[in-house]
Design a protein around this motif. Structure first.
Motif, PDB file in Angstrom:
ATOM      1  N   GLU A 321       0.855  -1.184   0.000  1.00 54.36           N
ATOM      2  CA  GLU A 321       0.000   0.000   0.000  1.00 54.36           C
ATOM      3  C   GLU A 321       0.890   1.233   0.000  1.00 54.36           C
ATOM      4  OE1 GLU A 321      -2.530  -0.041   3.411  1.00 54.36           O
ATOM      5  OE2 GLU A 321      -0.955  -0.703   4.774  1.00 54.36           O
ATOM      6  N   GLN A 322       0.377   2.301  -0.612  1.00 53.32           N
ATOM      7  CA  GLN A 322       1.194   3.502  -0.759  1.00 53.32           C
ATOM      8  C   GLN A 322       0.297   4.716  -0.935  1.00 53.32           C
ATOM      9  OE1 GLN A 322       4.625   3.832  -0.642  1.00 53.32           O
ATOM     10  NE2 GLN A 322       4.243   6.025  -0.757  1.00 53.32           N
ATOM     11  N   SER A 323       0.668   5.823  -0.300  1.00 47.57           N
ATOM     12  CA  SER A 323      -0.031   7.081  -0.516  1.00 47.57           C
ATOM     13  C   SER A 323       0.521   7.725  -1.783  1.00 47.57           C
ATOM     14  CB  SER A 323       0.159   8.017   0.680  1.00 47.57           C
ATOM     15  OG  SER A 323      -0.460   9.259   0.432  1.00 47.57           O
ATOM     16  N   LEU A 324      -0.364   8.022  -2.736  1.00 44.07           N
ATOM     17  CA  LEU A 324       0.056   8.624  -4.002  1.00 44.07           C
ATOM     18  C   LEU A 324      -0.313  10.094  -4.094  1.00 44.07           C
ATOM     19  CD1 LEU A 324      -0.992   5.772  -6.476  1.00 44.07           C
ATOM     20  CD2 LEU A 324       1.320   6.298  -5.658  1.00 44.07           C
ATOM     21  N   SER A 325      -1.340  10.513  -3.365  1.00 42.08           N
ATOM     22  CA  SER A 325      -1.836  11.882  -3.479  1.00 42.08           C
ATOM     23  C   SER A 325      -2.529  12.289  -2.192  1.00 42.08           C
ATOM     24  CB  SER A 325      -2.819  11.980  -4.666  1.00 42.08           C
ATOM     25  OG  SER A 325      -3.471  13.226  -4.686  1.00 42.08           O
ATOM     26  N   SER A 326      -2.708  13.589  -2.017  1.00 38.40           N
ATOM     27  CA  SER A 326      -3.485  14.090  -0.880  1.00 38.40           C
ATOM     28  C   SER A 326      -4.972  14.134  -1.200  1.00 38.40           C
ATOM     29  CB  SER A 326      -3.005  15.499  -0.507  1.00 38.40           C
ATOM     30  OG  SER A 326      -3.180  16.384  -1.610  1.00 38.40           O
ATOM     31  N   GLN A 327      -5.320  13.847  -2.464  1.00 41.17           N
ATOM     32  CA  GLN A 327      -6.702  13.884  -2.928  1.00 41.17           C
ATOM     33  C   GLN A 327      -7.090  12.505  -3.471  1.00 41.17           C
ATOM     34  OE1 GLN A 327      -8.759  16.611  -2.637  1.00 41.17           O
ATOM     35  NE2 GLN A 327      -7.049  17.509  -1.485  1.00 41.17           N
ATOM     36  N   PRO A 328      -8.392  12.246  -3.655  1.00 42.40           N
ATOM     37  CA  PRO A 328      -8.822  10.934  -4.166  1.00 42.40           C
ATOM     38  C   PRO A 328      -8.166  10.562  -5.495  1.00 42.40           C
ATOM     39  CG  PRO A 328     -10.709  12.169  -3.353  1.00 42.40           C
ATOM     40  CD  PRO A 328      -9.553  13.115  -3.327  1.00 42.40           C
ATOM     41  N   VAL A 329      -7.697   9.316  -5.574  1.00 38.16           N
ATOM     42  CA  VAL A 329      -7.194   8.763  -6.835  1.00 38.16           C
ATOM     43  C   VAL A 329      -8.389   8.106  -7.513  1.00 38.16           C
ATOM     44  CG1 VAL A 329      -5.582   7.158  -7.913  1.00 38.16           C
ATOM     45  CG2 VAL A 329      -4.903   8.408  -5.854  1.00 38.16           C
ATOM     46  N   THR A 330      -8.949   8.787  -8.504  1.00 31.05           N
ATOM     47  CA  THR A 330     -10.236   8.391  -9.077  1.00 31.05           C
ATOM     48  C   THR A 330     -10.116   7.532 -10.322  1.00 31.05           C
ATOM     49  OG1 THR A 330     -10.286  10.485 -10.281  1.00 31.05           O
ATOM     50  CG2 THR A 330     -11.411  10.417  -8.151  1.00 31.05           C
ATOM     51  N   SER A 331      -8.904   7.395 -10.875  1.00 27.79           N
ATOM     52  CA  SER A 331      -8.730   6.544 -12.053  1.00 27.79           C
ATOM     53  C   SER A 331      -7.396   5.819 -11.963  1.00 27.79           C
ATOM     54  CB  SER A 331      -8.803   7.364 -13.345  1.00 27.79           C
ATOM     55  OG  SER A 331      -7.740   8.291 -13.428  1.00 27.79           O
ATOM     56  N   PHE A 332      -7.371   4.622 -12.547  1.00 30.33           N
ATOM     57  CA  PHE A 332      -6.168   3.792 -12.488  1.00 30.33           C
ATOM     58  C   PHE A 332      -6.225   2.805 -13.637  1.00 30.33           C
ATOM     59  CE2 PHE A 332      -3.714   0.099 -11.357  1.00 30.33           C
ATOM     60  CZ  PHE A 332      -2.616   0.576 -10.656  1.00 30.33           C
ATOM     61  N   ASP A 333      -5.068   2.555 -14.281  1.00 31.91           N
ATOM     62  CA  ASP A 333      -5.028   1.570 -15.355  1.00 31.91           C
ATOM     63  C   ASP A 333      -3.646   0.931 -15.422  1.00 31.91           C
ATOM     64  OD1 ASP A 333      -6.302   0.147 -17.418  1.00 31.91           O
ATOM     65  OD2 ASP A 333      -5.488   1.469 -18.957  1.00 31.91           O
ATOM     66  N   TRP A 334      -3.632  -0.415 -15.525  1.00 34.65           N
ATOM     67  CA  TRP A 334      -2.388  -1.145 -15.713  1.00 34.65           C
ATOM     68  C   TRP A 334      -1.977  -1.124 -17.185  1.00 34.65           C
ATOM     69  CZ3 TRP A 334       0.103  -2.567 -11.459  1.00 34.65           C
ATOM     70  CH2 TRP A 334      -0.587  -2.990 -10.321  1.00 34.65           C
ATOM     71  N   SER A 335      -0.692  -1.174 -17.441  1.00 31.69           N
ATOM     72  CA  SER A 335      -0.187  -1.389 -18.792  1.00 31.69           C
ATOM     73  C   SER A 335      -0.340  -2.861 -19.150  1.00 31.69           C
ATOM     74  CB  SER A 335       1.286  -0.981 -18.885  1.00 31.69           C
ATOM     75  OG  SER A 335       1.859  -1.450 -20.095  1.00 31.69           O
ATOM     76  N   GLY A 336      -0.841  -3.126 -20.344  1.00 31.66           N
ATOM     77  CA  GLY A 336      -0.953  -4.498 -20.792  1.00 31.66           C
ATOM     78  C   GLY A 336       0.349  -5.060 -21.331  1.00 31.66           C
ATOM     79  N   ASP A 337       1.359  -4.208 -21.487  1.00 32.59           N
ATOM     80  CA  ASP A 337       2.619  -4.618 -22.104  1.00 32.59           C
ATOM     81  C   ASP A 337       3.757  -4.766 -21.104  1.00 32.59           C
ATOM     82  OD1 ASP A 337       1.682  -4.387 -24.966  1.00 32.59           O
ATOM     83  OD2 ASP A 337       1.325  -2.338 -24.296  1.00 32.59           O
ATOM     84  N   LYS A 338       3.773  -3.942 -20.081  1.00 38.71           N
ATOM     85  CA  LYS A 338       4.838  -3.970 -19.076  1.00 38.71           C
ATOM     86  C   LYS A 338       4.216  -4.307 -17.730  1.00 38.71           C
ATOM     87  CE  LYS A 338       8.794  -3.021 -16.938  1.00 38.71           C
ATOM     88  NZ  LYS A 338       9.960  -3.917 -17.002  1.00 38.71           N
ATOM     89  N   GLN A 339       4.501  -5.485 -17.193  1.00 38.64           N
ATOM     90  CA  GLN A 339       3.895  -5.917 -15.941  1.00 38.64           C
ATOM     91  C   GLN A 339       4.225  -4.964 -14.794  1.00 38.64           C
ATOM     92  OE1 GLN A 339       3.243 -10.161 -14.316  1.00 38.64           O
ATOM     93  NE2 GLN A 339       5.204  -9.576 -13.427  1.00 38.64           N
ATOM     94  N   GLY A 340       3.183  -4.511 -14.116  1.00 35.66           N
ATOM     95  CA  GLY A 340       3.342  -3.645 -12.956  1.00 35.66           C
ATOM     96  C   GLY A 340       3.306  -2.164 -13.252  1.00 35.66           C
ATOM     97  N   LEU A 341       3.479  -1.776 -14.513  1.00 33.81           N
ATOM     98  CA  LEU A 341       3.460  -0.353 -14.865  1.00 33.81           C
ATOM     99  C   LEU A 341       2.016   0.154 -14.864  1.00 33.81           C
ATOM    100  CD1 LEU A 341       5.419   1.936 -15.814  1.00 33.81           C
ATOM    101  CD2 LEU A 341       4.753   1.334 -18.159  1.00 33.81           C
TER     102      LEU A 341
END
Length: 362
Positions: A321-341
């Protein structure tokens, strides 16, 4: 029940790049087969903003910016082939459109999908592995869930609407699944009152429903193109639920588990790792991201006292788990080509690129 991985070997969530913007971003999606992603949102003057960012070395560069009259709420590449890379978008004015990113003057597809805001869309059938026709699912403030064939623009191929005289519930999210041949396909939908409904598109009827007590912000099957295996539901009040969809009991429904993460924060759409369907990310209203892995039980179904099969739920393990922002993270998408990106957008008007490490062998 949630477990926690050993700290020595556990994955980490790392931010690699970020870019501050002057626009509000509502959705982010990787462009398939590229080092680019799109950010969809709105300008302060209430017009639509479509930006394309490209990873170049240690920089995140804006390579394309398009303004349209309608504010963008959501997007997907799921109904487009890998060669065409056409982006479908849903707007605050109820418009469902598809865009060729090389020629964006006019959409290649357009439909008035809903009376007002389209909260979320999903696409399927366009990719190499998919089955069935290329279709898009949309949901909106009007409480309707509709399915659209990209080859016809006039009418939806399926529409699931509130009963006449009933209270209209805002439908917040949709997701395709169970598309394992050219006939079968289902749509999951989540509503503001906690309802989750599964619609069978072959039978054109409601297949299953449950209530999770809190508004449903996101739903996703672990894979679209297999016989439905399991799905995750994320809600307000920091809750998410995992359902085993392989076995349906006539009285008890699907076996499930419930977990609580970031205290008091809404949990946005769950996103399964393309390279490993047991791993999924959940982002939260407090700006944090939580990476989980599902663990199957020793046996996935048992028989009840009447000899009827019922499912057995497994457990989830918190990997990182990790804090990325002080505000809501409302969108997220994985890369289909590079695992974990991954790419993500938050309400601090910032887009980020990061990576989840040590995912191989999980």
């Amino acid at each position: 029940m949630v477990g926690v991985m050993d700290t020595q070997s556990k994955p980490r969530i790392l931010e690699l790049l970020q870019k501050s913007l002057t626009v509000t971003i509502h959705d982010t999606k990787w462009v398939p087969g590229t080092a680019k992603f799109v950010a969809l949102g709105e300008y302060a003057r209430n017009t639509g903003c479509l930006q394309v960012f490209e990873l170049r070395g240690n920089e995140l560069q804006l390579s394309q910016e398009i303004e349209k009259p309608s504010r963008f709420k959501c997007g997907t590449f799921g109904a487009s082939s890998l060669s065409e890379k056409q982006l479908a978008t849903g707007s605050f004015q109820g418009q469902l459109q598809m865009w060729d990113l090389e020629h964006t003057k006019d959409p290649v597809y357009t439909a008035k999908a809903h009376a007002s805001i389209i909260n979320q869309i999903d696409g399927t059938g366009g990719q190499v592995k998919g089955y069935g026709p290329p279709e898009m699912a949309s949901c909106g403030l009007d409480g309707c869930v509709r399915v659209w064939d990209v080859r016809q623009q006039d009418q939806p191929v399926a529409s699931f609407e509130p009963l006449k005289g009933s209270q209209v519930r805002d439908c917040w999210c949709v997701a395709f699944g169970n598309s394992f041949n050219d006939e079968e396909r289902c749509v999951l939908a989540g509503y503001d009152n906690g309802d989750v409904k599964m619609f069978d598109l072959r039978m054109n009827k409601l297949r299953w429903e449950a209530n999770n007590r809190n508004g449903v912000c996101g739903v996703q099957f672990d894979r679209q193109d297999i016989s439905m295996n399991k799905f995750v539901v994320t809600c307000l009040e920091s809750q998410f639920h995992v359902y085993d969809a392989r076995t349906h009991h006539p009285q008890e429904g699907f076996a499930s588990l419930s977990e609580t993460t970031a205290k008091g924060a809404s949990l946005w759409k769950p996103v399964h790792l393309p390279q490993n369907r047991e791993v999924f990310m959940v982002t939260a209203g407090d700006g944090s991201a939580h990476l989980y892995k599902y663990k199957y039980p020793e046996q996935r179904k048992v028989k009840d006292g009447n000899g009827k099969a019922k499912g057995v739920i497994g457990s989830v393990e918190l990997l990182a788990e990790q804090s990325l922002s002080s505000q809501p993270v409302t969108s997220f998408d994985w890369s289909g080509d590079k695992q974990g990106l991954f790419c993500c957008g938050a309400l601090d008007q910032t887009v980020r690129v990061g990576i989840a490490t040590k995912l191989s062998g999980l």
